[in-house]
Design a protein around this motif. Structure first.
Motif, PDB file in Angstrom:
ATOM      1  N   ASP A  96    -103.919  95.180 -14.252  1.00  0.00           N
ATOM      2  CA  ASP A  96    -102.596  95.098 -14.864  1.00  0.00           C
ATOM      3  C   ASP A  96    -101.489  95.215 -13.824  1.00  0.00           C
ATOM      4  N   PHE A  97    -101.591  96.214 -12.953  1.00  0.00           N
ATOM      5  CA  PHE A  97    -100.550  96.444 -11.953  1.00  0.00           C
ATOM      6  C   PHE A  97    -100.468  95.285 -10.963  1.00  0.00           C
ATOM      7  N   ILE A  98    -101.626  94.758 -10.551  1.00  0.00           N
ATOM      8  CA  ILE A  98    -101.610  93.614  -9.627  1.00  0.00           C
ATOM      9  C   ILE A  98    -101.026  92.388 -10.327  1.00  0.00           C
ATOM     10  N   GLY A  99    -101.439  92.164 -11.568  1.00  0.00           N
ATOM     11  CA  GLY A  99    -100.941  91.013 -12.319  1.00  0.00           C
ATOM     12  C   GLY A  99     -99.438  91.048 -12.527  1.00  0.00           C
ATOM     13  N   LEU A 100     -98.886  92.241 -12.678  1.00  0.00           N
ATOM     14  CA  LEU A 100     -97.440  92.371 -12.891  1.00  0.00           C
ATOM     15  C   LEU A 100     -96.627  91.949 -11.667  1.00  0.00           C
ATOM     16  N   GLN A 101     -97.272  91.818 -10.534  1.00  0.00           N
ATOM     17  CA  GLN A 101     -96.562  91.309  -9.361  1.00  0.00           C
ATOM     18  C   GLN A 101     -96.225  89.830  -9.515  1.00  0.00           C
ATOM     19  N   TYR A 102     -96.937  89.132 -10.427  1.00  0.00           N
ATOM     20  CA  TYR A 102     -96.857  87.675 -10.462  1.00  0.00           C
ATOM     21  C   TYR A 102     -96.330  87.094 -11.783  1.00  0.00           C
ATOM     22  N   ILE A 103     -96.331  87.874 -12.863  1.00  0.00           N
ATOM     23  CA  ILE A 103     -95.846  87.335 -14.134  1.00  0.00           C
ATOM     24  C   ILE A 103     -94.815  88.279 -14.731  1.00  0.00           C
ATOM     25  N   SER A 104     -94.109  87.804 -15.747  1.00  0.00           N
ATOM     26  CA  SER A 104     -93.055  88.598 -16.368  1.00  0.00           C
ATOM     27  C   SER A 104     -93.635  89.758 -17.162  1.00  0.00           C
ATOM     28  N   ALA A 105     -92.816  90.782 -17.350  1.00  0.00           N
ATOM     29  CA  ALA A 105     -93.243  91.953 -18.128  1.00  0.00           C
ATOM     30  C   ALA A 105     -93.498  91.568 -19.582  1.00  0.00           C
ATOM     31  N   GLY A 106     -92.687  90.650 -20.112  1.00  0.00           N
ATOM     32  CA  GLY A 106     -92.863  90.234 -21.505  1.00  0.00           C
ATOM     33  C   GLY A 106     -94.185  89.540 -21.735  1.00  0.00           C
ATOM     34  N   LEU A 107     -94.553  88.621 -20.843  1.00  0.00           N
ATOM     35  CA  LEU A 107     -95.830  87.923 -20.983  1.00  0.00           C
ATOM     36  C   LEU A 107     -96.990  88.881 -20.769  1.00  0.00           C
ATOM     37  N   GLU A 108     -96.845  89.796 -19.817  1.00  0.00           N
ATOM     38  CA  GLU A 108     -97.906  90.789 -19.572  1.00  0.00           C
ATOM     39  C   GLU A 108     -98.230  91.577 -20.837  1.00  0.00           C
ATOM     40  N   ARG A 109     -97.195  92.035 -21.523  1.00  0.00           N
ATOM     41  CA  ARG A 109     -97.419  92.842 -22.720  1.00  0.00           C
ATOM     42  C   ARG A 109     -98.070  92.034 -23.828  1.00  0.00           C
ATOM     43  N   LEU A 110     -97.682  90.764 -23.955  1.00  0.00           N
ATOM     44  CA  LEU A 110     -98.290  89.912 -24.978  1.00  0.00           C
ATOM     45  C   LEU A 110     -99.771  89.687 -24.711  1.00  0.00           C
ATOM     46  N   ILE A 111    -100.111  89.367 -23.463  1.00  0.00           N
ATOM     47  CA  ILE A 111    -101.520  89.157 -23.109  1.00  0.00           C
ATOM     48  C   ILE A 111    -102.310  90.444 -23.315  1.00  0.00           C
ATOM     49  N   LEU A 112    -101.736  91.548 -22.894  1.00  0.00           N
ATOM     50  CA  LEU A 112    -102.408  92.837 -23.027  1.00  0.00           C
ATOM     51  C   LEU A 112    -102.666  93.176 -24.489  1.00  0.00           C
ATOM     52  N   PHE A 113    -101.778  92.706 -25.364  1.00  0.00           N
ATOM     53  CA  PHE A 113    -101.905  93.024 -26.787  1.00  0.00           C
ATOM     54  C   PHE A 113    -103.023  92.248 -27.469  1.00  0.00           C
ATOM     55  N   LEU A 114    -103.740  91.423 -26.710  1.00  0.00           N
ATOM     56  CA  LEU A 114    -104.896  90.725 -27.256  1.00  0.00           C
ATOM     57  C   LEU A 114    -106.148  91.592 -27.278  1.00  0.00           C
ATOM     58  N   TYR A 115    -106.073  92.800 -26.712  1.00  0.00           N
ATOM     59  CA  TYR A 115    -107.295  93.603 -26.585  1.00  0.00           C
ATOM     60  C   TYR A 115    -107.976  93.921 -27.921  1.00  0.00           C
ATOM     61  N   PRO A 116    -107.244  94.098 -29.054  1.00  0.00           N
ATOM     62  CA  PRO A 116    -107.987  94.331 -30.297  1.00  0.00           C
ATOM     63  C   PRO A 116    -108.868  93.147 -30.681  1.00  0.00           C
ATOM     64  N   SER A 117    -108.398  91.928 -30.421  1.00  0.00           N
ATOM     65  CA  SER A 117    -109.208  90.753 -30.768  1.00  0.00           C
ATOM     66  C   SER A 117    -110.420  90.646 -29.849  1.00  0.00           C
ATOM     67  N   PHE A 118    -110.262  90.993 -28.583  1.00  0.00           N
ATOM     68  CA  PHE A 118    -111.407  90.996 -27.673  1.00  0.00           C
ATOM     69  C   PHE A 118    -112.430  92.053 -28.099  1.00  0.00           C
ATOM     70  N   ALA A 119    -111.933  93.186 -28.576  1.00  0.00           N
ATOM     71  CA  ALA A 119    -112.846  94.244 -29.044  1.00  0.00           C
ATOM     72  C   ALA A 119    -113.668  93.765 -30.236  1.00  0.00           C
ATOM     73  N   VAL A 120    -113.047  92.988 -31.119  1.00  0.00           N
ATOM     74  CA  VAL A 120    -113.770  92.412 -32.261  1.00  0.00           C
ATOM     75  C   VAL A 120    -114.896  91.508 -31.766  1.00  0.00           C
ATOM     76  N   LEU A 121    -114.595  90.671 -30.764  1.00  0.00           N
ATOM     77  CA  LEU A 121    -115.613  89.761 -30.227  1.00  0.00           C
ATOM     78  C   LEU A 121    -116.747  90.532 -29.550  1.00  0.00           C
ATOM     79  N   ILE A 122    -116.412  91.598 -28.832  1.00  0.00           N
ATOM     80  CA  ILE A 122    -117.445  92.414 -28.185  1.00  0.00           C
ATOM     81  C   ILE A 122    -118.341  93.066 -29.230  1.00  0.00           C
ATOM     82  N   ASN A 123    -117.739  93.599 -30.277  1.00  0.00           N
ATOM     83  CA  ASN A 123    -118.535  94.214 -31.347  1.00  0.00           C
ATOM     84  C   ASN A 123    -119.448  93.183 -32.011  1.00  0.00           C
TER      85      ASN A 123
END
Length: 309
Positions: A96-123
């Protein structure tokens, strides 16, 4: 107010959850400001965050250990807890910290907010839990939303040669954090939420410290007091204080309401990024954000489970 003129506990819990979610959303803003203001790399900044968070993690672990209801961990449970902690807060935070060097804070938060859907796929693929209809709809909404926002961001950030690398790193952050979420769902019923979280955080802190020591570049710590203040702000404002605020709110109003309220996070990050970092707000970003939030809320309302980053 009640008959004695006091605010209801539920209302206080909602307020605490709201402001806790906003404080959590400041993480990306503080990181971006630190990168712009002082000479620092992602690992050094992450290390400072963990240094100033460590006393609180240790205190929580000590109090839990002294609790008469403390559950003793088996060797296998220790391994799972340490491993999930390294995935959930060491690897994911580093990406996350490395990625924030290269993209906007707004896009970072949106991508990060996908984690519940990834958790569903892992389950579904790892633990063989079937994907329900509402979960499938949520997955579609979130991925369409992030696709729309990403396309809009790509058109805005055309001069950034590391845009795709930053995006990939934050996606990896979201995936590694979802591993932690999916695994925690199996561990918490066995050893308790507070104990698991405290030990997982200590494990991740150890991982960050070892990485920093092995790398051996300590000169950046002499960049001045500004760097240390950013580390303190990340630890207290964006980590420790909101963690306890949301924990308090969950006890007062339940995890489902806290999860719903926490959906203010991406919106808060986008607005803060606009005012503090000068990032643009554009129509496709708004549409994508609304779709992502709708998908996450659909998952939250049905599963009644929350974790916040």
């Amino acid at each position: 107010m009640d008959k004695d003129g006091n605010l209801p506990a539920g209302f206080i819990g909602i307020l605490v959850a709201f402001f806790g979610a906003i404080l959590f959303s400041t993480k990306a803003i503080i990181v971006k400001l630190a990168f712009a203001d002082v000479k620092v790399d992602a690992l050094t900044l992450l290390t400072l965050r963990m240094v100033f968070s460590l006393p609180f993690y240790l205190l929580a672990a000590i109090l839990i250990t002294k609790n008469p209801e403390n559950v003793q961990l088996s060797r296998k449970e220790w391994m799972y807890t340490i491993g999930l902690g390294l995935f959930g807060y060491y690897l994911s935070s580093l990406f996350d910290f490395i990625g924030l060097q290269y993209i906007s804070a707004g896009l970072e938060r949106l991508i990060l907010f996908l984690y519940p859907s990834f958790a569903v796929l892992i389950n579904a693929f790892v633990f063989k839990e079937p994907i329900r209809r509402n979960e499938g709809a949520a997955l579609v909404l979130t991925y369409i939303g992030i696709g729309i926002a990403y396309y809009g961001e790509l058109n805005v950030d055309t001069s950034n040669p590391h845009f795709f690398l930053g995006t990939l790193l934050v996606f990896l952050c979201s995936i590694t954090y979802s591993v932690y979420i999916a695994g925690s769902g199996k561990m918490i019923p066995r050893i308790g939420a507070n104990k698991f979280t405290s030990y997982a955080l200590l494990s991740s802190t150890a991982g960050v410290f070892v990485h920093y020591l092995v790398r051996g570049q300590y000169d950046l710590l002499q960049s001045g007091m500004s760097l240390w203040w950013y580390g303190i702000a990340l630890a207290l404002i964006a980590t420790v204080i909101p963690t306890y605020m949301l924990s308090y709110a969950m006890k007062k109003v339940g995890s489902t309401k806290v999860a719903i309220i926490s959906s203010i996070g991406p919106v808060s990050t986008i607005l803060q990024a606009h005012y503090f970092l000068g990032e643009k707000i554009f129509l496709l970003q708004i549409i994508g954000t609304l779709l992502v939030l709708a998908g996450v809320l659909l998952l939250v309302v049905k599963t009644k489970k929350v974790e916040v980053v």
